[in-house]
Motif scaffolding. Structure first.
Motif, PDB file in Angstrom:
ATOM      1  N   SER A 136      27.249  35.316  37.096  1.00  0.00           N
ATOM      2  CA  SER A 136      26.714  35.075  38.434  1.00  0.00           C
ATOM      3  C   SER A 136      27.424  35.988  39.419  1.00  0.00           C
ATOM      4  O   SER A 136      28.637  36.182  39.320  1.00  0.00           O
ATOM      5  N   GLU A 137      26.672  36.539  40.376  1.00  0.00           N
ATOM      6  CA  GLU A 137      27.298  37.361  41.409  1.00  0.00           C
ATOM      7  C   GLU A 137      28.168  36.512  42.332  1.00  0.00           C
ATOM      8  O   GLU A 137      29.090  37.022  42.963  1.00  0.00           O
ATOM      9  N   GLU A 138      27.862  35.249  42.456  1.00  0.00           N
ATOM     10  CA  GLU A 138      28.633  34.314  43.281  1.00  0.00           C
ATOM     11  C   GLU A 138      29.164  33.206  42.371  1.00  0.00           C
ATOM     12  O   GLU A 138      28.544  32.158  42.251  1.00  0.00           O
ATOM     13  N   PRO A 139      30.312  33.405  41.725  1.00  0.00           N
ATOM     14  CA  PRO A 139      30.786  32.439  40.736  1.00  0.00           C
ATOM     15  C   PRO A 139      31.411  31.173  41.310  1.00  0.00           C
ATOM     16  O   PRO A 139      31.757  30.272  40.552  1.00  0.00           O
ATOM     17  N   GLY A 140      31.547  31.103  42.635  1.00  0.00           N
ATOM     18  CA  GLY A 140      32.107  29.903  43.247  1.00  0.00           C
ATOM     19  C   GLY A 140      33.488  29.583  42.705  1.00  0.00           C
ATOM     20  O   GLY A 140      34.325  30.473  42.533  1.00  0.00           O
ATOM     21  N   GLU A 141      33.724  28.342  42.393  1.00  0.00           N
ATOM     22  CA  GLU A 141      35.041  27.898  41.925  1.00  0.00           C
ATOM     23  C   GLU A 141      35.408  28.425  40.541  1.00  0.00           C
ATOM     24  O   GLU A 141      36.562  28.348  40.141  1.00  0.00           O
ATOM     25  N   ALA A 142      34.422  28.982  39.797  1.00  0.00           N
ATOM     26  CA  ALA A 142      34.735  29.583  38.491  1.00  0.00           C
ATOM     27  C   ALA A 142      35.618  30.807  38.687  1.00  0.00           C
ATOM     28  O   ALA A 142      36.395  31.171  37.810  1.00  0.00           O
ATOM     29  N   GLY A 143      35.481  31.445  39.836  1.00  0.00           N
ATOM     30  CA  GLY A 143      36.350  32.567  40.173  1.00  0.00           C
ATOM     31  C   GLY A 143      36.046  33.838  39.405  1.00  0.00           C
ATOM     32  O   GLY A 143      34.906  34.108  39.028  1.00  0.00           O
ATOM     33  N   PHE A 144      37.106  34.586  39.159  1.00  0.00           N
ATOM     34  CA  PHE A 144      36.975  35.921  38.577  1.00  0.00           C
ATOM     35  C   PHE A 144      37.936  36.083  37.409  1.00  0.00           C
ATOM     36  O   PHE A 144      38.969  35.417  37.340  1.00  0.00           O
ATOM     37  N   SER A 145      37.587  36.987  36.505  1.00  0.00           N
ATOM     38  CA  SER A 145      38.424  37.213  35.327  1.00  0.00           C
ATOM     39  C   SER A 145      39.209  38.508  35.408  1.00  0.00           C
ATOM     40  O   SER A 145      40.050  38.778  34.553  1.00  0.00           O
ATOM     41  N   GLY A 146      38.937  39.322  36.405  1.00  0.00           N
ATOM     42  CA  GLY A 146      39.644  40.594  36.547  1.00  0.00           C
ATOM     43  C   GLY A 146      38.950  41.473  37.569  1.00  0.00           C
ATOM     44  O   GLY A 146      38.075  41.016  38.303  1.00  0.00           O
ATOM     45  N   SER A 147      39.358  42.746  37.586  1.00  0.00           N
ATOM     46  CA  SER A 147      38.817  43.694  38.558  1.00  0.00           C
ATOM     47  C   SER A 147      38.719  45.084  37.958  1.00  0.00           C
ATOM     48  O   SER A 147      39.417  45.404  36.992  1.00  0.00           O
ATOM     49  N   LEU A 148      37.885  45.904  38.599  1.00  0.00           N
ATOM     50  CA  LEU A 148      37.757  47.309  38.229  1.00  0.00           C
ATOM     51  C   LEU A 148      37.810  48.147  39.494  1.00  0.00           C
ATOM     52  O   LEU A 148      37.121  47.850  40.465  1.00  0.00           O
ATOM     53  N   VAL A 149      38.640  49.178  39.467  1.00  0.00           N
ATOM     54  CA  VAL A 149      38.690  50.170  40.538  1.00  0.00           C
ATOM     55  C   VAL A 149      38.589  51.529  39.870  1.00  0.00           C
ATOM     56  O   VAL A 149      39.307  51.804  38.903  1.00  0.00           O
ATOM     57  N   VAL A 150      37.684  52.369  40.347  1.00  0.00           N
ATOM     58  CA  VAL A 150      37.630  53.766  39.932  1.00  0.00           C
ATOM     59  C   VAL A 150      37.846  54.584  41.188  1.00  0.00           C
ATOM     60  O   VAL A 150      37.105  54.453  42.156  1.00  0.00           O
ATOM     61  N   ALA A 151      38.894  55.409  41.145  1.00  0.00           N
ATOM     62  CA  ALA A 151      39.261  56.180  42.327  1.00  0.00           C
ATOM     63  C   ALA A 151      39.931  57.482  41.916  1.00  0.00           C
ATOM     64  O   ALA A 151      40.390  57.626  40.782  1.00  0.00           O
ATOM     65  N   GLU A 152      39.994  58.393  42.871  1.00  0.00           N
ATOM     66  CA  GLU A 152      40.622  59.691  42.640  1.00  0.00           C
ATOM     67  C   GLU A 152      42.096  59.628  43.051  1.00  0.00           C
ATOM     68  O   GLU A 152      42.433  59.145  44.133  1.00  0.00           O
ATOM     69  N   PHE A 153      42.941  60.112  42.164  1.00  0.00           N
ATOM     70  CA  PHE A 153      44.370  60.228  42.432  1.00  0.00           C
ATOM     71  C   PHE A 153      44.826  61.597  41.954  1.00  0.00           C
ATOM     72  O   PHE A 153      44.154  62.245  41.145  1.00  0.00           O
ATOM     73  N   ASP A 154      45.992  62.023  42.410  1.00  0.00           N
ATOM     74  CA  ASP A 154      46.514  63.341  42.038  1.00  0.00           C
ATOM     75  C   ASP A 154      46.994  63.406  40.595  1.00  0.00           C
ATOM     76  O   ASP A 154      47.063  64.484  40.007  1.00  0.00           O
ATOM     77  N   SER A 155      47.339  62.240  40.019  1.00  0.00           N
ATOM     78  CA  SER A 155      47.848  62.208  38.648  1.00  0.00           C
ATOM     79  C   SER A 155      47.746  60.789  38.107  1.00  0.00           C
ATOM     80  O   SER A 155      47.565  59.834  38.875  1.00  0.00           O
ATOM     81  N   LEU A 156      47.928  60.668  36.806  1.00  0.00           N
ATOM     82  CA  LEU A 156      47.962  59.349  36.180  1.00  0.00           C
ATOM     83  C   LEU A 156      49.115  58.534  36.760  1.00  0.00           C
ATOM     84  O   LEU A 156      48.962  57.341  37.039  1.00  0.00           O
ATOM     85  N   GLN A 157      50.252  59.174  36.981  1.00  0.00           N
ATOM     86  CA  GLN A 157      51.401  58.462  37.536  1.00  0.00           C
ATOM     87  C   GLN A 157      51.109  57.964  38.949  1.00  0.00           C
ATOM     88  O   GLN A 157      51.478  56.845  39.300  1.00  0.00           O
ATOM     89  N   ALA A 158      50.429  58.770  39.753  1.00  0.00           N
ATOM     90  CA  ALA A 158      50.073  58.339  41.107  1.00  0.00           C
ATOM     91  C   ALA A 158      49.129  57.140  41.064  1.00  0.00           C
ATOM     92  O   ALA A 158      49.267  56.200  41.853  1.00  0.00           O
ATOM     93  N   ALA A 159      48.178  57.157  40.140  1.00  0.00           N
ATOM     94  CA  ALA A 159      47.259  56.022  39.984  1.00  0.00           C
ATOM     95  C   ALA A 159      48.014  54.779  39.527  1.00  0.00           C
ATOM     96  O   ALA A 159      47.775  53.676  40.030  1.00  0.00           O
ATOM     97  N   GLN A 160      48.940  54.954  38.593  1.00  0.00           N
ATOM     98  CA  GLN A 160      49.737  53.829  38.100  1.00  0.00           C
ATOM     99  C   GLN A 160      50.615  53.257  39.210  1.00  0.00           C
ATOM    100  O   GLN A 160      50.699  52.034  39.374  1.00  0.00           O
ATOM    101  N   ASP A 161      51.226  54.133  39.990  1.00  0.00           N
ATOM    102  CA  ASP A 161      52.066  53.680  41.099  1.00  0.00           C
ATOM    103  C   ASP A 161      51.246  52.888  42.109  1.00  0.00           C
ATOM    104  O   ASP A 161      51.695  51.849  42.615  1.00  0.00           O
TER     105      ASP A 161
END
Length: 99
Positions: free
Chosen positions: A48-73
């Motif tokens: 469901s797009e609106e899970p109410g009290e069931a909540g969420f199981s995690g997240s996804l972010v896709v973004a540009e960073f200068d390096s893997l270390q910068a993304a990890q930081d």
């Protein structure tokens, strides 16, 4: 380069998410303003797009960073980490093919 930040929530994370959501969103908005954010959002715990009290199981972010270390930081300093929302965070290089 693009990086995928894939986060897994602890059980019953919704109350924790609520306490840190504003600061979490502010950081994402900052990435967006820099033109680095491709996509971001939570994984509903139920089909469901609106899970109410069931909540969420995690997240996804896709973004540009200068390096893997910068993304990890960046991922390591997410307010959801401090609030105890995430039990695991994986940061990986991402190659966008489509669209």
């Amino acid at each position: 380069m693009l990086y995928a930040i894939i986060s897994q929530d602890v059980e019953n994370s919704l109350p924790l998410r609520k306490t840190a959501r504003e600061a979490h969103i502010e950081r994402l908005q900052a990435l967006k303003q820099l033109g680095r954010l491709v996509i971001a959002g939570p994984h509903p715990a139920i089909d469901s797009e609106e899970p109410g009290e069931a909540g969420f199981s995690g997240s996804l972010v896709v973004a540009e960073f200068d390096s893997l270390q910068a993304a990890q930081d960046w991922a390591d300093t997410d307010p959801y980490i401090t609030a105890g929302v995430y039990q695991q965070v994986t940061v990986k290089p991402f190659k966008m093919v489509l669209p």
